[in-house]
Each structure stands twice: as structure tokens, then as C-alpha cells.
Design an enzyme around this catalytic site. Sequence first.
Site, PDB file in Angstrom:
ATOM      1  N   CYS A  47       0.958  -1.411   0.179  1.00  0.00           N
ATOM      2  CA  CYS A  47      -0.181  -0.030  -0.102  1.00  0.00           C
ATOM      3  C   CYS A  47       1.336   1.116  -0.241  1.00  0.00           C
ATOM      4  CB  CYS A  47      -0.431  -0.070   1.229  1.00  0.00           C
ATOM      5  SG  CYS A  47      -1.960   1.363   1.977  1.00  0.00           S
ATOM      6  N   SER A  49       1.133   3.660   1.734  1.00  0.00           N
ATOM      7  CA  SER A  49       2.003   4.129   3.247  1.00  0.00           C
ATOM      8  C   SER A  49       2.577   3.302   3.721  1.00  0.00           C
ATOM      9  CB  SER A  49       0.368   3.605   4.636  1.00  0.00           C
ATOM     10  OG  SER A  49      -0.920   4.443   4.101  1.00  0.00           O
ATOM     11  N   HIS A  53       6.042   5.632   4.519  1.00  0.00           N
ATOM     12  CA  HIS A  53       7.246   5.532   5.677  1.00  0.00           C
ATOM     13  C   HIS A  53       8.969   5.214   4.985  1.00  0.00           C
ATOM     14  CE1 HIS A  53       8.011   4.332  10.059  1.00  0.00           C
ATOM     15  NE2 HIS A  53       8.798   3.837   9.330  1.00  0.00           N
ATOM     16  N   HIS A  69       1.119  -4.222   5.803  1.00  0.00           N
ATOM     17  CA  HIS A  69      -0.185  -4.320   6.827  1.00  0.00           C
ATOM     18  C   HIS A  69      -1.152  -4.329   5.942  1.00  0.00           C
ATOM     19  CE1 HIS A  69       0.491  -0.090   4.433  1.00  0.00           C
ATOM     20  NE2 HIS A  69      -1.091   0.017   4.715  1.00  0.00           N
ATOM     21  N   CYS A 176      -6.256  -3.198   4.707  1.00  0.00           N
ATOM     22  CA  CYS A 176      -6.159  -1.294   4.501  1.00  0.00           C
ATOM     23  C   CYS A 176      -6.634  -0.776   2.967  1.00  0.00           C
ATOM     24  CB  CYS A 176      -4.326  -0.891   4.863  1.00  0.00           C
ATOM     25  SG  CYS A 176      -4.436   0.871   4.437  1.00  0.00           S
TER      26      CYS A 176
HETATM   27  P1  NAD Z   1      -1.598   4.793  -5.017  1.00  0.00           P
HETATM   28  O1  NAD Z   1       0.352   5.104  -5.242  1.00  0.00           O
HETATM   29  O2  NAD Z   1      -1.440   3.676  -5.792  1.00  0.00           O
HETATM   30  O3  NAD Z   1      -2.130   5.314  -5.805  1.00  0.00           O
HETATM   31  C1  NAD Z   1      -2.195   6.571  -5.574  1.00  0.00           C
HETATM   32  C2  NAD Z   1      -2.348   7.904  -7.155  1.00  0.00           C
HETATM   33  O4  NAD Z   1      -2.777   9.909  -7.184  1.00  0.00           O
HETATM   34  C3  NAD Z   1      -2.007   7.435  -8.480  1.00  0.00           C
HETATM   35  O5  NAD Z   1      -2.367   7.004  -9.054  1.00  0.00           O
HETATM   36  C4  NAD Z   1      -0.763   8.458  -8.808  1.00  0.00           C
HETATM   37  O6  NAD Z   1      -1.116   8.722 -10.382  1.00  0.00           O
HETATM   38  C5  NAD Z   1      -2.208   9.732  -8.003  1.00  0.00           C
HETATM   39  N1  NAD Z   1      -1.881  11.618  -8.387  1.00  0.00           N
HETATM   40  C6  NAD Z   1      -0.314  11.667  -7.399  1.00  0.00           C
HETATM   41  N2  NAD Z   1      -0.147  12.893  -7.452  1.00  0.00           N
HETATM   42  C7  NAD Z   1      -1.398  12.918  -8.429  1.00  0.00           C
HETATM   43  C8  NAD Z   1      -2.113  14.868  -8.626  1.00  0.00           C
HETATM   44  N3  NAD Z   1      -1.498  15.756  -7.813  1.00  0.00           N
HETATM   45  N4  NAD Z   1      -3.496  14.875  -8.854  1.00  0.00           N
HETATM   46  C9  NAD Z   1      -4.412  13.689  -9.163  1.00  0.00           C
HETATM   47  N5  NAD Z   1      -4.130  12.153  -9.070  1.00  0.00           N
HETATM   48  C10 NAD Z   1      -2.398  12.348  -8.675  1.00  0.00           C
HETATM   49  O7  NAD Z   1      -1.513   4.826  -3.712  1.00  0.00           O
HETATM   50  P2  NAD Z   1      -3.511   4.385  -3.031  1.00  0.00           P
HETATM   51  O8  NAD Z   1      -2.092   2.982  -2.115  1.00  0.00           O
HETATM   52  O9  NAD Z   1      -3.987   4.060  -3.433  1.00  0.00           O
HETATM   53  O10 NAD Z   1      -2.885   5.056  -1.604  1.00  0.00           O
HETATM   54  C11 NAD Z   1      -3.444   6.697  -1.812  1.00  0.00           C
HETATM   55  C12 NAD Z   1      -3.205   7.751  -0.736  1.00  0.00           C
HETATM   56  O11 NAD Z   1      -3.830   6.849   0.323  1.00  0.00           O
HETATM   57  C13 NAD Z   1      -1.588   7.524   0.216  1.00  0.00           C
HETATM   58  O12 NAD Z   1      -1.542   8.915   0.601  1.00  0.00           O
HETATM   59  C14 NAD Z   1      -2.021   6.158   1.345  1.00  0.00           C
HETATM   60  O13 NAD Z   1      -0.767   6.875   1.953  1.00  0.00           O
HETATM   61  C15 NAD Z   1      -3.367   6.640   1.869  1.00  0.00           C
HETATM   62  N6  NAD Z   1      -3.685   5.737   2.574  1.00  0.00           N
HETATM   63  C16 NAD Z   1      -4.877   6.273   3.904  1.00  0.00           C
HETATM   64  C17 NAD Z   1      -5.636   5.289   4.427  1.00  0.00           C
HETATM   65  C18 NAD Z   1      -6.449   5.893   5.477  1.00  0.00           C
HETATM   66  O14 NAD Z   1      -6.840   5.972   6.554  1.00  0.00           O
HETATM   67  N7  NAD Z   1      -6.678   7.189   5.776  1.00  0.00           N
HETATM   68  C19 NAD Z   1      -5.459   3.735   4.407  1.00  0.00           C
HETATM   69  C20 NAD Z   1      -4.349   3.844   3.586  1.00  0.00           C
HETATM   70  C21 NAD Z   1      -3.713   4.606   2.322  1.00  0.00           C
HETATM   71 ZN    ZN Z   2      -2.759   1.770   3.685  1.00  0.00          ZN
END
Ligand code: NAD
Ligand code: ZN
Length: 378
Positions: A47, A49, A53, A69, A176
Site C-alpha cells: 500500500c 502508506s 514510511h 499492513h 487496508c
Molecule cells: P497509489 O500510489 O497507488 O495511488 C495514488 C494515485 O494518485 C496514483 O494513481 C497517482 O498517479 C495519483 N496522483 C498523484 N499525484 C496526483 C495529483 N496531483 N492529482 C491527481 N492524482 C494524483 O496509492 P494508494 O495505495 O491508492 O494510497 C493512496 C493514499 O491513501 C496514500 O496517501 C496512502 O498513504 C493513503 N492511505 C490512507 C489510509 C487511511 O486510512 N486514511 C489508508 C490507506 C492508504
Molecule cells: Zn494502507
Amino acid sequence: MATAGKVIKCRAAVAWEPNQPVVIEEIEVAPPQAGEVRIKIVATSVCHSDLYHLLESMNKDGFPTVLGHEGAGIVESVGPGVTEFQPGDKVIPHFLCQCKECRFCKSPRTNQCERAWTRVRQEIMAGVESRFTCKGKRVHQFMGTSTFSEYTVINQIAATKIHPDAPLDKVCLLGCGICTGYGAAVNTAKVEAGSTCAVFGLGAVGLAAVMGCKAAGAQRIIAVDINPEKFEKAKVFGATDVVNPKDHSEPIHEVIAGMTNGGVDFSLECVGNVEVMRSALESSMEAWGVSVIVGWTDMYDIAIRPRHLICGRTWKGTVFGGFKAKDGVAAMTNAYLEKKVKLDEFITHNMALDQINDAIELMKNSKCIRAVVEVSPP
Ligand code: NAD
Ligand code: ZN
């Protein structure tokens, strides 16, 4: 089990230092103590996250650690006092706890668990305790989980027993990202039937948010990403429109306002970028829009004009999509088995534990949605 009560030596991907490849090492995993379960991890996914880290926040105090995780496995043994789990049970560990006894768990207002606050140190993204050692050093358990290891020890309040039919190499995603994105739409934003939504960031979290908006009956779902390779998948999950901010000279919130007669009813930020969080808020209708921060960062402040909220917008955040962890994981597993939510469509790569650095690189370069890593054979 022959291993019960003994230290297990097994393979794990150890992150010794920030911003370096992780290293497959032999680690020692102590037996579970009171209230803990030791789990053989069968599959895990990566993921963002984990990358945050390792590559972004790089807090040295959070290393060495075993990341991961989003995993699923089988209970190997249980510590004293554990009655909810037995060896052989299929389980999903989760970074969020649900003790079901504290004032938070008993309140419908939150999915936080008060006991979790004493168990996970947010600033170093690690559990207060760890059952791992490697080469004589104590190794942190990332978010109290550590699924990039053949065995891990989890507190019983941070794992859910799931249906025995659940395929572990698919339902690991529910640890997650998928619960987070789906729940952000359904539980936190409370997307309404017939509404208009915008989802920023189309990784697994954002695509799950698109799926949640669709399940809630949204009429229009605008999927936003700077990587156009994500758009085809977004349509599979229910996006009706796709927008690449790079294709427009005006700010993205103006583009969306133009498409929607003033802004969307609900917007969800699934990137983890404070500029995008502001754009998502401003893309929502000034008079009643609800915007949810899902992406994770703890490194920057957000700038916003008070006027952007004063006229009626609501700004919220979500952890684990507002799901109470055990209830949510069990319900989402059953929903997958009943074909009410998709999981297979998020998986773009299947790999072995030896290839974990390749899986991290794929995500870093935005070349995967979810890479599922086989940790131990089932
Ligand atoms: P990921 O890296 O697979 O996806 C992120 C996406 O955002 C990518 O497709 C990327 O191209 C796009 N992106 C980047 N910059 C951008 C912009 N300026 N405008 C539009 N799109 C843009 O990540 P993921 O695993 O899907 O996780 C996404 C986020 O969620 C991360 O920040 C992660 O840490 C967070 N997260 C939060 C929780 C929570 O409980 N709140 C849980 C899991 C993940
Ligand atoms: Zn996560």
C-alpha cells in the site's frame, strides 16, 4: 502445532534504513503473549502508506522495521487468554484495532479504539511492542502488523477471523486500501443516491472510493489522476468521467465546477498531497459540498481560505474508511464472497517475497494498482 510456544525463525523483508531497498533476512518471531496471536502470513499487498514510511517521511526512529499492513494468513498459535481465535483460522490483521470494550468502540461516532492509541506510535508508524528480532537487534512492527514476514504476532484486537472460503491472495487487500477507499465514500462522505462525486487519485484507495460512490448510487463519478493509464480501470469500477489535470491550463477545481454547474456534492482526496486536498475541497459545491481527506501525510500543513468553508462546505478525514476494524473486515470479506464488491480487478501483479523491492518500485513509479506478494504457501 509443533512450533507453538517456541521462537520461529523465518524469512521477512527488513527495512534497515529509510530510502534503501528492503532486505530478505532470517528473523526470530517470539511466541504470542497474553492476548496475542501468531499468524502465518500467506499473502500481502503493498500500500502507498508503506512507501510513505520508507521513501517519504523517512523518520529514522521508525527503523529497522518490517513493513506491510495489507495481508492475510492463518493462525499458527495463540497466547494465553485468547478465545476468539484458534490455530488454523483464516485471519486478516489490521493496523486499526477494535477492542469492543472502550468508550470509542462503544460509540457510533468513531471507528477509533482507545486501546489502539496506547499500542501504536503514530510518529514512527510502529507498535509500542515488537515480537521481532534480527541479528541481535529489535525490529519494529510497522503499524503493529508487519505482513512482509512469513510469521507475525498481532494483538487479538487487531485481527479478524474471516470466512474459511475466503481466498487469502485476494482478501489480503481488505487489510487496508479497499476498506479505506470504499468506506470513505459510504461511511465518511455518506455519498447519496443520485449525487455527483469526484475522486482524486486512482490507486487502489481511489478506485475503491469510486466503487463505493457507485454502490451508494452516485449518478456521476468524475475520476481525476495525472496518470492517464489509470483511467480504463476507473471506468471498470464505475467512473463516468475521467479528467487529467495536466490536460487543462485552468485549476482543476475550475474544470470540475464547469463540468458540474458549480461543483460536486462529494469529493474524496486519495493521493496524500496537501495541494490536492485543497483542490478536492474547492471542487465541491460551495453551498453544501462534503470533501474527505483519505490520502495520508503528516509532513505539511494545508492552506485554505476560511471563505471556502464558511458558505457551507464540510471537510472531513477518514481512517480505514470509517469502518470499525473487525466489523468492517468481516463484512467486506462476506460482500466479496457474495460478489457485492470487487477485489480481483485491483490486482495487477502477483509476485514472490523475493520480489518485494520490485513491488515497491512498481508502486513508486505508479505502474501497478496492487501487487500481491505470496509470502508463504497456504
Ligand atoms: P497509489 O500510489 O497507488 O495511488 C495514488 C494515485 O494518485 C496514483 O494513481 C497517482 O498517479 C495519483 N496522483 C498523484 N499525484 C496526483 C495529483 N496531483 N492529482 C491527481 N492524482 C494524483 O496509492 P494508494 O495505495 O491508492 O494510497 C493512496 C493514499 O491513501 C496514500 O496517501 C496512502 O498513504 C493513503 N492511505 C490512507 C489510509 C487511511 O486510512 N486514511 C489508508 C490507506 C492508504
Ligand atoms: Zn494502507
